[in-house]
Design a protein around this motif. Sequence first.
Motif, PDB file in Angstrom:
ATOM      1  N   VAL A 316       0.918  -1.265  -0.025  1.00  0.00           N
ATOM      2  CA  VAL A 316      -0.126  -0.047   0.047  1.00  0.00           C
ATOM      3  C   VAL A 316       0.747   1.138   0.182  1.00  0.00           C
ATOM      4  N   SER A 362      -0.969   2.652   7.259  1.00  0.00           N
ATOM      5  CA  SER A 362      -0.747   1.545   6.446  1.00  0.00           C
ATOM      6  C   SER A 362      -2.162   0.545   6.612  1.00  0.00           C
ATOM      7  N   GLU A 365      -5.428   2.638   4.654  1.00  0.00           N
ATOM      8  CA  GLU A 365      -4.869   2.410   3.241  1.00  0.00           C
ATOM      9  C   GLU A 365      -5.229   0.990   2.806  1.00  0.00           C
ATOM     10  N   GLN A 368      -8.721   0.399   2.782  1.00  0.00           N
ATOM     11  CA  GLN A 368      -9.720   0.957   1.727  1.00  0.00           C
ATOM     12  C   GLN A 368      -9.194   0.346   0.257  1.00  0.00           C
TER      13      GLN A 368
END
Length: 462
Positions: A316, A362, A365, A368
């Motif tokens: 990510v 981290s 993300e 997501q």
Amino acid sequence: MKKKDIIQFGTGNFLRGFSCWMVQQMKDQGFFKGDIFMIQSHGDSVPETYQNQNNQYHVMELGVSKGKEINQISKIDCIKAVINAKNEPERFLKLAENPGLRFVISNTTEAGIFFKQENPNIENVFPVTFPGKLTALLYIRFSFFEGELEKGLIIFPCELIQDNGAELKKIVLKHANSWSLPKTFLDWLDASTLFCNTLVDRIVPGFPKENMDKIRPNLEFEDELLVMTEPYHFWAIEGDEKIKDEFPAEKAGLQVNFVKDLSLYRKRKVRVLNGAHTAMVPMAYLKGLRTVIESIEHQGLGQLISDIIFKEIIPVLGMPEKETEKFALDVIDRFRNPFIRHELLSIALNSISKFKIRVLPSMVEFYQINGFWPPLLCQAMADLLVFYSGMDKEGKKIPLKDDLVVISIFSEAWEADNVYTFLQAVLSQDSLWGEDLSFYASLTDELAEKIDYQSHKSFMKK
């Protein structure tokens, strides 16, 4: 080859094992010609050891690189002089008249780059702060060479603050304005002198006094200035090809990258190196481990930490995969360094704020992108919440080192009857996490599965 001298603010272990070592490497390989003039930032006088050793010393690299143990010694003889600016201001300012002066390197700690109003009479009342001294040096240079643009300098601050070059320039300009220095100086500064943002990375423990009897036979002379470092080193500098050509560290095989934007390298260091450190601490400590090397060598945990880095952090980051994976492998080698005893509790200081900056981004993300939470980082967070109960899984007290308000929040939360009430009390504190994490119901569920709440509560009651 044109001579390009360096003024270095700072005589501490880090710069002597980092920038001085790099300059020596470039000189030894024939890529650089120039000397270092070191400026003592603290203390009333230069230690006699420098004079006794003719400003020479050794750097000893000890550690692991690419799975192999490294043990090598370099002699450093690129230091021309060591000057205490406080006691020798005239000698310090005289350096400004050196036509071959090209670089300034500094490491005055994070507290060194700040503005303090100082007496503007540069020649009679010498500035106390590092930015003040630098402003005085630059102004004397401007005046002596009558504003010649070619006599500008390239400045590499190594202080660990974000945008260190830009921040230092702001303060220098503030001093110039407060001292009512002429606009022609400000114009010269803007046109000729580069303040580069940089990011440095190397562990430099310092003088290895415990092992000197074994080391001494390998030295060229009795050395009271010997510095021990890890083999790994990295320096990212925001600068163009011209600076790269003038400071040819890459040609000498050094890990020095000249980049257009430092932010990605800072993100990589914070997420991979610092993030792995922070995630490791509660997981390892609750298993009874106490040092980084014990943790990375642990059969189960060592693989788990590697998986966290390669499966949940790197994917990510949004950075070139090959380069980032090489950095990660170097990080794991550094964790395995048998010559550096890195205590988990020293890393645990202010773990909540560290987790918020280094690990939580981290996790969010990853969620997501993938639609589910990273299971291993969630385990690290679950263990962190247990760690902040102040009790390990054997009922022994954990010496928490954090803001009293943070410790108080957890102390009250652990009074909850069940894990969901506990998690609501903790995750909803945006003062801890920068946002209300209870908003993510799936995160609460994930953490609830990983915390044996009632069992741990029973330990706490013993």
